[in-house]
Design a protein around this motif. Structure first.
Motif, short mmCIF file in Angstrom:
data_model
loop_
_atom_site.label_atom_id
_atom_site.label_comp_id
_atom_site.label_asym_id
_atom_site.label_seq_id
_atom_site.Cartn_x
_atom_site.Cartn_y
_atom_site.Cartn_z
N LYS A 3 0.86 -1.06 0.00
CA LYS A 3 -0.01 0.02 -0.02
C LYS A 3 0.87 1.27 -0.03
N ARG A 4 0.63 2.30 -0.86
CA ARG A 4 1.28 3.39 -0.91
C ARG A 4 1.41 3.99 0.43
N GLY A 5 2.54 5.05 0.39
CA GLY A 5 2.62 5.79 1.74
C GLY A 5 1.52 6.75 1.63
N LEU A 6 1.14 7.48 2.93
CA LEU A 6 0.05 8.40 2.97
C LEU A 6 1.03 9.80 3.05
N SER A 7 0.52 10.87 2.59
CA SER A 7 0.83 11.97 2.48
C SER A 7 0.69 12.78 3.97
N ALA A 8 1.48 13.91 4.21
CA ALA A 8 1.36 14.51 5.32
C ALA A 8 -0.07 14.85 5.85
N TYR A 9 -0.71 15.47 4.70
CA TYR A 9 -2.03 15.83 4.78
C TYR A 9 -3.09 14.90 5.19
N MET A 10 -2.77 13.75 4.53
CA MET A 10 -3.68 12.66 4.79
C MET A 10 -3.73 12.11 6.27
N PHE A 11 -2.43 12.09 6.80
CA PHE A 11 -2.07 11.87 8.24
C PHE A 11 -2.88 12.85 9.33
N PHE A 12 -2.91 14.13 8.61
CA PHE A 12 -3.41 15.33 9.58
C PHE A 12 -5.09 15.00 9.39
N TYR A 51 3.34 15.57 11.26
CA TYR A 51 2.41 14.98 10.28
C TYR A 51 3.63 14.70 8.89
N GLU A 52 4.41 15.57 8.73
CA GLU A 52 5.46 15.35 7.80
C GLU A 52 6.49 14.33 8.04
N ALA A 53 6.71 14.26 9.24
CA ALA A 53 7.62 13.23 9.94
C ALA A 53 7.19 11.87 9.61
N LYS A 54 5.80 11.89 9.93
CA LYS A 54 5.03 10.45 9.55
C LYS A 54 4.96 10.18 8.30
N ASP A 58 6.43 6.77 6.41
CA ASP A 58 5.61 5.83 5.68
C ASP A 58 6.20 5.71 4.33
N LYS A 59 6.55 6.83 3.76
CA LYS A 59 7.28 6.82 2.47
C LYS A 59 8.46 5.69 2.38
N GLU A 63 8.70 2.29 0.28
CA GLU A 63 9.91 2.07 -0.52
C GLU A 63 10.45 0.76 -0.26
N GLU A 64 10.44 0.33 0.89
CA GLU A 64 11.13 -0.79 1.44
C GLU A 64 10.16 -1.92 1.24
N GLU A 65 9.14 -1.94 1.38
CA GLU A 65 8.22 -2.90 0.95
C GLU A 65 7.97 -3.19 -0.74
N LYS A 66 7.94 -2.16 -1.21
CA LYS A 66 8.03 -2.21 -2.83
C LYS A 66 9.27 -3.06 -3.54
N ALA A 67 10.43 -2.74 -2.73
CA ALA A 67 11.70 -3.28 -2.95
C ALA A 67 11.72 -4.77 -2.57
N ALA A 68 11.12 -5.10 -1.77
CA ALA A 68 11.02 -6.49 -1.29
C ALA A 68 10.22 -7.20 -2.11
#
Length: 83
Positions: A3-12, A51-54, A58-59, A63-68
């Protein structure tokens, strides 16, 4: 597929959505998004930082899950070719 990572806005938005609904009983779905967008735009950089840190974490996870996943898919393809 990961599943793709969420943006800072989506966490907010996920964090604030219930409060917006609580503060505005009977609000329509589209109006919730509008209010959340206005609140996000009104935040200072310091307030957006958690939120940007989260989002960054998540990104990285994505990226790690996608590589695996990609490596696993490539290995599966190699095994099929050998058969």
């Amino acid at each position: 597929m990961p599943k793709r990572g969420l943006s800072a806005y989506m966490f907010f938005a996920n964090d604030q959505r219930d409060k917006v609904r609580e503060d505005n009983p009977g609000i329509k779905f589209g109006e919730v998004g509008k209010i959340l967008g206005e609140k996000w735009k009104g935040l200072k950089d310091k307030e957006k930082a958690p939120y940007e840190a989260k989002a960054a974490a998540d990104k990285k996870r994505y990226e790690e899950e996608k590589a695996a996943y990609t490596a696993g898919a490539a290995a599966d393809d190699d095994e099929e070719e050998e058969d």
